[in-house]
Design a protein around this motif. Structure first.
Motif, PDB file in Angstrom:
ATOM      1  N   MET A 488       0.828  -1.205   0.000  1.00 38.59           N
ATOM      2  CA  MET A 488       0.000   0.000   0.000  1.00 38.59           C
ATOM      3  C   MET A 488       0.866   1.261   0.000  1.00 38.59           C
ATOM      4  N   LEU A 489       1.901   1.268   0.843  1.00 34.85           N
ATOM      5  CA  LEU A 489       2.765   2.445   0.933  1.00 34.85           C
ATOM      6  C   LEU A 489       3.489   2.707  -0.384  1.00 34.85           C
ATOM      7  N   LYS A 490       3.913   1.655  -1.037  1.00 38.19           N
ATOM      8  CA  LYS A 490       4.647   1.813  -2.287  1.00 38.19           C
ATOM      9  C   LYS A 490       3.757   2.314  -3.426  1.00 38.19           C
ATOM     10  N   LEU A 491       2.485   1.958  -3.362  1.00 37.62           N
ATOM     11  CA  LEU A 491       1.581   2.304  -4.459  1.00 37.62           C
ATOM     12  C   LEU A 491       0.671   3.483  -4.149  1.00 37.62           C
ATOM     13  N   GLN A 492       0.661   3.912  -2.903  1.00 40.18           N
ATOM     14  CA  GLN A 492      -0.324   4.910  -2.466  1.00 40.18           C
ATOM     15  C   GLN A 492      -0.319   6.172  -3.315  1.00 40.18           C
ATOM     16  N   ALA A 493       0.851   6.620  -3.710  1.00 44.90           N
ATOM     17  CA  ALA A 493       0.944   7.861  -4.479  1.00 44.90           C
ATOM     18  C   ALA A 493       0.288   7.731  -5.849  1.00 44.90           C
ATOM     19  N   GLU A 494       0.147   6.507  -6.327  1.00 49.03           N
ATOM     20  CA  GLU A 494      -0.459   6.283  -7.647  1.00 49.03           C
ATOM     21  C   GLU A 494      -1.983   6.185  -7.585  1.00 49.03           C
ATOM     22  N   PHE A 495      -2.522   6.049  -6.382  1.00 49.11           N
ATOM     23  CA  PHE A 495      -3.957   5.820  -6.261  1.00 49.11           C
ATOM     24  C   PHE A 495      -4.742   7.031  -6.771  1.00 49.11           C
ATOM     25  N   LYS A 496      -5.663   6.762  -7.657  1.00 51.07           N
ATOM     26  CA  LYS A 496      -6.498   7.809  -8.239  1.00 51.07           C
ATOM     27  C   LYS A 496      -7.966   7.531  -7.936  1.00 51.07           C
ATOM     28  N   GLY A 497      -8.662   8.577  -7.536  1.00 48.57           N
ATOM     29  CA  GLY A 497     -10.094   8.431  -7.298  1.00 48.57           C
ATOM     30  C   GLY A 497     -10.505   9.123  -6.021  1.00 48.57           C
ATOM     31  N   GLU A 498     -11.798   9.366  -5.925  1.00 47.50           N
ATOM     32  CA  GLU A 498     -12.357  10.031  -4.753  1.00 47.50           C
ATOM     33  C   GLU A 498     -13.675   9.383  -4.388  1.00 47.50           C
ATOM     34  N   LYS A 499     -14.029   9.525  -3.136  1.00 50.33           N
ATOM     35  CA  LYS A 499     -15.315   9.018  -2.665  1.00 50.33           C
ATOM     36  C   LYS A 499     -16.022  10.128  -1.895  1.00 50.33           C
ATOM     37  N   GLY A 500     -17.315  10.263  -2.146  1.00 50.78           N
ATOM     38  CA  GLY A 500     -18.073  11.264  -1.423  1.00 50.78           C
ATOM     39  C   GLY A 500     -18.980  12.034  -2.356  1.00 50.78           C
ATOM     40  N   VAL A 501     -19.659  13.008  -1.809  1.00 51.92           N
ATOM     41  CA  VAL A 501     -20.559  13.832  -2.599  1.00 51.92           C
ATOM     42  C   VAL A 501     -20.204  15.297  -2.400  1.00 51.92           C
TER      43      VAL A 501
END
Length: 733
Positions: A488-501
């Protein structure tokens, strides 16, 4: 795959209802009856109570007792509902009985009894239609053709033909058992015809009738067509009534659970039952609605299909409950399907609660259910068990599940993101299967796990995955925490997307941060946590700096370090202070290694990366800035890297905190630089960076921090672009 049929059983070995002993006794009674005079037996029971099965087992017992009987009884089953489009059931009855006798009797009986039956049937037909001139002409012609020995216009003598039939029945010494089943399935007029038939021939020698029906249905039908007391009418016709008792609820439950258990075993090798929750489900969502074996079979069949398709993505208890409602309580099932917000909560529901809008939900729902013809008490108990928010709204404590994470972990119907799956079989809504999530939690090795999470992120489903794995965080084995946290730490910066309204958005990277912090706490020893963080930091590249810096900064703050107003938070001190200082040294080393060879100005989380570096190595930072500030574009990129996104009810925009950069470059210098720079140079910067610079200019000019929206900033960028185009146009001559 075996589906439960609604067919009655044929043999004692198939009996699940405990009716075998009663059925055998009924068969013995019928077989031992002397048959010198007719007898009418009534078998009464509600729909689905097993009347037909009882008759089948009784018939089997008669066949068994008469196995060596040279003159064994003839069992004739007449199913009038097979002729629902016919009016003349009496003729059909005698025609079918005659055919049965001819098949099973010797030549003399066939000839004599058959002729007597035809004559008697003809006489009944003729007498029934003579009073109504012009009606039933086809039946009259049939009767005349069948009445042997009669002149063309002669009406047969009913008494004479009846006596002749009685004589032939006695001579044949054939015992005839006539079974008429499911009388309650007929129309009112057909029910009347059947009982008139039985009344006409009830006392023939060697004939016994076994009539199966729901007493209430038939009684009401007879009352409707005869304008009499239906029960009294039945008592006059039926000499020996047998009331099948209602099946014991405990027995029915045993059968039901046996069938459901068989279905589970077909699909689930590993099955864990939440016993406390299951008990509540049985009491409030299953038992109140199941009343007979037909209910059990219908539910089992639909559940088998649903479970086969959805067992990996739903909670067994909830899927079974919703299937029970679908089959037996379709109005309540439809209401649930159409009122997701009421049972699962949602934005509007939460808003009304937050605004302090008080409603008497119990009264509202009770009145609504009663208006729809739904038992309100049963409905609210059921819904309170399945849906914690509904239970809270009506002040009902049936549900023990309160946390949204627990709902998601157990794939409950009350999880708003899984709710629709229970009704539509739309597996496309499952962005990442629970099998895949489980594999990440329990099975995949380091390389497989890294690649799987990377693929999920690239497919655009990382937010869904983070929610699912977060729900399972308390189940992660200690031996796999380091593996998962590292990936998770190694890939976290690549994570794209948001949740919410609207403005209440949460980024995928932020979700991952909280997940990592939580699972690190699963490890018992601070030393173990330290080595997890250290192992990631030792190999981190520039894109991974943001997440690891955020983790380290959080631990620093828990010790009251770095920020003047920070307080000790022992719960967040996941490693010792000595280990934290070791990480600081390693962090500085990694910053030098990375910045010596490449630029980090455009990485995600640059502001926290730079801030932490400055806290640990101020001299190193000054040398770094001295080098990059030789290029004015780098100065502007540095300012852009300090910008943070804000969201509000009136829009969103970029804010650049003066405190984050004024130590290194003054606001006036930045403003002057932007104003004087050749606008063609802006092409060296991304669209987002240009928008950040425009936000800086507008905020500087207005002397505000969070008032300039992204839309306003983009208008300024458009003007800059227009200026750059004008500058490169050739002079018009």
């Amino acid at each position: 795959m075996n589906y439960s049929t609604d067919r009655p059983i044929e043999k004692e070995e198939q009996d699940l209802l405990g009716r075998a002993t009663f059925s055998k006794r009924l068969g013995q009674t019928i077989y031992e009856y002397d048959f010198q005079s007719g007898l009418v037996i009534g078998v009464f029971g509600k729909w689905g109570s097993g009347k037909t099965s009882v008759i089948n087992m009784a018939s089997a017992e008669i066949e068994k007792l008469a196995k060596n009987d040279k003159n064994k009884p003839i069992i004739f089953r007449f199913s009038p509902w097979n002729f629902s489009d016919k009016d003349n059931l009496v003729s059909l009855f005698f025609e079918n009985l005659k055919n049965k006798l001819e098949i099973q009797s010797d030549e003399r009986s066939k000839r004599n009894v058959g002729k007597a039956l035809r004559d008697y049937a003809g006489a009944l037909d003729a007498l029934s239609i003579v009073p109504v001139i012009g009606s039933g002409m086809a039946a009259i012609i049939k009767t005349i053709m069948q009445a042997e020995g009669s002149s063309l216009m002669e009406i047969p003598d009913l008494e004479k033909t009846r006596k002749k039939l009685e004589e032939e029945l006695i001579k044949s010494e054939k015992k005839i058992i006539i079974i008429i089943d499911d009388i309650d399935r007929l129309t009112n007029s057909q029910i009347r015809d059947i009982f008139q038939l039985v009344k006409q021939v009830a006392d023939f020698p060697n004939i016994i009738y076994v009539l199966s029906m729901d007493r209430d249905v038939v009684s009401n039908a007879l009352a409707g067509v005869h304008n009499i007391d239906g029960n009294e009418y039945l008592e006059k016709i039926i000499q020996v009534p047998f009331e099948l008792p209602d099946l014991k609820k405990s027995k029915l439950n045993e059968i039901f659970l046996t069938k459901i258990g068989e279905i589970i075993n077909e699909y689930s090798k590993e099955f864990i039952l939440d016993q406390k929750y299951w008990n509540n489900v049985v009491i409030n969502c299953i038992n109140p609605f199941i009343n007979n074996l037909r209910d059990v079979n219908r539910i089992a069949n639909i559940f088998r299909f649903k479970y086969g398709a959805l067992y990996q993505e739903t909670a067994f208890e909830d899927l079974l409950s919703i299937t029970v409602l679908e089959v037996l309580q379709p109005k309540l099932y439809k209401w649930i399907r159409e009122n997701k917000e009421s049972v699962c909560g949602g934005y509007l529901h939460g808003l009304s609660i937050g605004l302090g809008i008080k409603k008497d939900y119990q009264k509202i729902y009770r009145e609504e259910f009663e208006r729809l013809g739904i038992n309100s008490e049963m409905a609210m108990n059921c819904l309170s068990t399945l849906f914690p928010i509904f239970a809270k709204d009506i002040n009902n404590s049936k549900s023990g599940i309160q946390l949204s994470n627990e709902l998601k972990e157990k794939m409950r119907i009350a999880d708003s993101e899984r709710f629709d799956l229970y009704f539509m079989f739309d597996l496309d809504d499952i962005k990442v299967s629970r099998n895949t999530v489980n594999a990440c939690v329990y099975h995949l090795d380091r390389e497989q796990l890294y690649n799987e999470i990377k693929n999920i992120n690239e497919s655009g489903n990382i937010v869904y995955f983070l929610e699912e794995i977060n729900a399972l965080k308390n189940n992660i084995p200690n031996g796999r925490v380091e593996l998962i946290a590292s990936a998770m730490l190694k890939l976290q910066a690549e994570f794209k997307g948001e949740k919410g309204v609207s403005f209440l958005m949460q980024s995928a990277s932020g979700m991952a941060y909280y997940f990592i912090m939580d699972i690190l706490k699963i490890l018992n020893e601070g030393k173990e946590r330290y080595w997890v963080i250290r192992s990631v930091l030792e190999d981190v590249d520039k894109d991974g700096l943001g997440p690891i810096a955020t983790i380290i900064n959080s631990i620093e703050l828990s010790y009251g370090r770095l920020a003047a107003d920070s307080e000790n938070k022992e719960d967040d001190q996941i490693i010792s202070l000595e280990h934290l200082k070791e990480l600081e040294k390693l962090y500085v080393e990694r910053m030098h290694d990375i910045t010596d060879s490449e630029s980090i100005l455009e990485i995600q989380g640059y502001d926290i990366v730079f801030y932490l570096w400055d806290c640990f190595d101020e001299k190193g930072v000054q040398n770094y800035l001295k080098n990059i500030f030789e290029d004015n574009i780098n100065k502007l990129k540095f300012i852009c890297s300090m910008a943070g996104k804000w969201n509000g009810t009136n829009g969103s925009g970029w804010a650049i905190s003066q405190e984050s950069y004024e130590k290194y470059i003054k606001p006036d210098e930045v403003y002057t630089l932007i104003q004087n720079i050749d606008k063609k140079e802006l092409n060296k910067m991304s669209e987002i960076e240009q928008t950040k610079l425009a936000s800086f200019v507008l905020n500087y000019e207005r002397d505000v921090r969070y008032k300039v929206t992204e839309q306003e900033a983009k208008k300024l960028v458009d003007r800059w672009k227009l200026e750059s185009v004008e500058e490169i146009k050739p002079d018009n001559k």
